[in-house]
Design a protein around this motif. Sequence first.
Motif, PDB file in Angstrom:
ATOM      1  N   ARG A   5       0.938  -1.179  -0.090  1.00  0.00           N
ATOM      2  CA  ARG A   5      -0.034   0.097  -0.049  1.00  0.00           C
ATOM      3  C   ARG A   5       0.795   1.431   0.048  1.00  0.00           C
ATOM      4  O   ARG A   5       0.204   2.473   0.163  1.00  0.00           O
ATOM      5  N   ASP A   6       2.154   0.906  -0.028  1.00  0.00           N
ATOM      6  CA  ASP A   6       3.128   2.153  -0.236  1.00  0.00           C
ATOM      7  C   ASP A   6       3.008   3.265   0.931  1.00  0.00           C
ATOM      8  O   ASP A   6       2.538   4.244   0.715  1.00  0.00           O
ATOM      9  N   LEU A   7       2.793   2.773   2.299  1.00  0.00           N
ATOM     10  CA  LEU A   7       2.559   3.389   3.380  1.00  0.00           C
ATOM     11  C   LEU A   7       3.891   4.317   3.663  1.00  0.00           C
ATOM     12  O   LEU A   7       4.900   3.801   3.696  1.00  0.00           O
ATOM     13  N   GLY A   8       3.375   5.423   4.351  1.00  0.00           N
ATOM     14  CA  GLY A   8       4.502   6.211   5.049  1.00  0.00           C
ATOM     15  C   GLY A   8       4.611   5.799   6.577  1.00  0.00           C
ATOM     16  O   GLY A   8       3.685   5.600   7.176  1.00  0.00           O
ATOM     17  N   PRO A   9       5.428   6.748   7.199  1.00  0.00           N
ATOM     18  CA  PRO A   9       5.524   6.420   8.655  1.00  0.00           C
ATOM     19  C   PRO A   9       4.381   6.844   9.694  1.00  0.00           C
ATOM     20  O   PRO A   9       4.196   6.057  10.482  1.00  0.00           O
ATOM     21  N   ASP A  10       3.822   7.611   9.153  1.00  0.00           N
ATOM     22  CA  ASP A  10       2.586   8.219  10.041  1.00  0.00           C
ATOM     23  C   ASP A  10       1.234   7.482   9.650  1.00  0.00           C
ATOM     24  O   ASP A  10       0.261   7.728  10.155  1.00  0.00           O
ATOM     25  N   ASP A  11       1.302   6.476   8.637  1.00  0.00           N
ATOM     26  CA  ASP A  11       0.128   5.989   7.934  1.00  0.00           C
ATOM     27  C   ASP A  11      -0.302   4.815   8.943  1.00  0.00           C
ATOM     28  O   ASP A  11       0.582   4.004   9.535  1.00  0.00           O
ATOM     29  N   ALA A  12      -1.598   4.695   9.024  1.00  0.00           N
ATOM     30  CA  ALA A  12      -2.147   3.451   9.689  1.00  0.00           C
ATOM     31  C   ALA A  12      -1.832   2.024   8.779  1.00  0.00           C
ATOM     32  O   ALA A  12      -1.967   2.144   7.651  1.00  0.00           O
ATOM     33  N   ILE A  13      -1.351   1.105   9.353  1.00  0.00           N
ATOM     34  CA  ILE A  13      -0.974  -0.054   8.769  1.00  0.00           C
ATOM     35  C   ILE A  13      -2.378  -0.849   8.259  1.00  0.00           C
ATOM     36  O   ILE A  13      -2.345  -1.346   7.126  1.00  0.00           O
ATOM     37  N   PHE A  14      -3.271  -1.021   9.144  1.00  0.00           N
ATOM     38  CA  PHE A  14      -4.346  -1.742   8.950  1.00  0.00           C
ATOM     39  C   PHE A  14      -5.603  -0.926   8.620  1.00  0.00           C
ATOM     40  O   PHE A  14      -6.152  -0.377   9.478  1.00  0.00           O
ATOM     41  N   VAL A  15      -5.899  -0.548   7.331  1.00  0.00           N
ATOM     42  CA  VAL A  15      -6.998   0.036   6.560  1.00  0.00           C
ATOM     43  C   VAL A  15      -7.689  -0.568   5.750  1.00  0.00           C
ATOM     44  O   VAL A  15      -6.860  -1.391   4.920  1.00  0.00           O
ATOM     45  N   LEU A  16      -8.932  -0.253   5.158  1.00  0.00           N
ATOM     46  CA  LEU A  16      -9.504  -1.156   4.234  1.00  0.00           C
ATOM     47  C   LEU A  16      -8.793  -0.638   2.921  1.00  0.00           C
ATOM     48  O   LEU A  16      -8.254   0.444   2.725  1.00  0.00           O
ATOM     49  N   ASP A  17      -8.894  -1.448   1.826  1.00  0.00           N
ATOM     50  CA  ASP A  17      -8.535  -1.370   0.737  1.00  0.00           C
ATOM     51  C   ASP A  17      -9.047   0.015  -0.255  1.00  0.00           C
ATOM     52  O   ASP A  17      -8.208   0.681  -1.115  1.00  0.00           O
ATOM     53  N   ASN A  18     -10.128   0.369   0.107  1.00  0.00           N
ATOM     54  CA  ASN A  18     -10.491   1.625  -0.535  1.00  0.00           C
ATOM     55  C   ASN A  18     -10.007   2.880   0.526  1.00  0.00           C
ATOM     56  O   ASN A  18     -10.519   4.167   0.137  1.00  0.00           O
ATOM     57  N   GLY A  19      -9.306   2.729   1.502  1.00  0.00           N
ATOM     58  CA  GLY A  19      -8.609   3.875   2.127  1.00  0.00           C
ATOM     59  C   GLY A  19      -9.610   4.298   3.240  1.00  0.00           C
ATOM     60  O   GLY A  19      -9.178   4.882   4.330  1.00  0.00           O
ATOM     61  N   ARG A  20     -10.685   3.565   3.520  1.00  0.00           N
ATOM     62  CA  ARG A  20     -11.480   4.120   4.919  1.00  0.00           C
ATOM     63  C   ARG A  20     -11.078   3.083   6.135  1.00  0.00           C
ATOM     64  O   ARG A  20     -10.239   1.950   5.867  1.00  0.00           O
ATOM     65  N   PRO A  21     -11.141   3.632   7.160  1.00  0.00           N
ATOM     66  CA  PRO A  21     -10.675   2.860   8.444  1.00  0.00           C
ATOM     67  C   PRO A  21     -11.433   1.693   8.462  1.00  0.00           C
ATOM     68  O   PRO A  21     -12.475   1.259   8.142  1.00  0.00           O
ATOM     69  N   LEU A  22     -10.588   0.740   9.187  1.00  0.00           N
ATOM     70  CA  LEU A  22     -11.098  -0.657   9.389  1.00  0.00           C
ATOM     71  C   LEU A  22     -11.694  -0.616  10.939  1.00  0.00           C
ATOM     72  O   LEU A  22     -11.084  -0.137  11.858  1.00  0.00           O
ATOM     73  N   THR A  23     -13.058  -0.793  10.625  1.00  0.00           N
ATOM     74  CA  THR A  23     -14.014  -0.915  12.087  1.00  0.00           C
ATOM     75  C   THR A  23     -14.169  -2.332  12.447  1.00  0.00           C
ATOM     76  O   THR A  23     -14.119  -3.247  11.869  1.00  0.00           O
TER      77      THR A  23
END
Length: 232
Positions: free
Chosen positions: A109-127
């Motif tokens: 997902r090409d994440l940066g240091p401040d990004d949450a690791i686990f989110v949905l593939d559409n970018g929305r938070p994992l609930t």
Amino acid sequence: MTAVVNEQTSYLSDRQCFAILDRASEDLQNGLALRAFLASIALAALRPEEARVLRVRDVELVDDGTGWLMVHPQAQERREKDSDRAGTVRRVPVCRELAAILQEETTRRDLGPDDAIFVLDNGRPLTAQVYRKVWQQARAAALQAHELDSPLGRHVSALRDARIAAWLRNGDQTAGHILAVAECAGMSAPRLAERFANCLRKPTRDEIPWDRLEAALALPEPSQSTSTARRP
């Protein structure tokens, strides 16, 4: 590790844990993200709410393929009466398998240091609603009929319980080992011993240091001067 089911508690086996994770990965929309999320609970004994807020900067990997997670306390944890470490950041060891999973998810997902690791593939938070629904579907597909009717793996936190039980059973169960497991799990040692009492091996009679116990509890012999002074 074998599954243990009784009237008090139940633990998933390694085979059952990963069978459920593999089933979760088959989710058409967010399978890879969900499997990585559940793996962090299964391999690092995180609370689901702790795993959900992990960011890339919270992962410290070293050259040998292992590492550490910096786990930040959540509101629910701070309210727990059994947590004598509430409000502190704890370091949880990362095995090679989990390190590879986290690296793969970060790269995918090409994440940066401040990004949450686990989110949905559409970018929305994992609930919680999303992962609980997938968990129940994966559990139903992975376990046998008689297991589904038992408490075995009924909640996502069963992954955390299974890892803590494995840590306890696979160590020497000295006081230092139990304290280390409690620290990694974010629990007090008394609460850990109470909750996972069936995972702790009772010492045999030959292992109990009776001579040292008797010496520690023995009353000191009165000195001659003290005995003389007390005579009428």
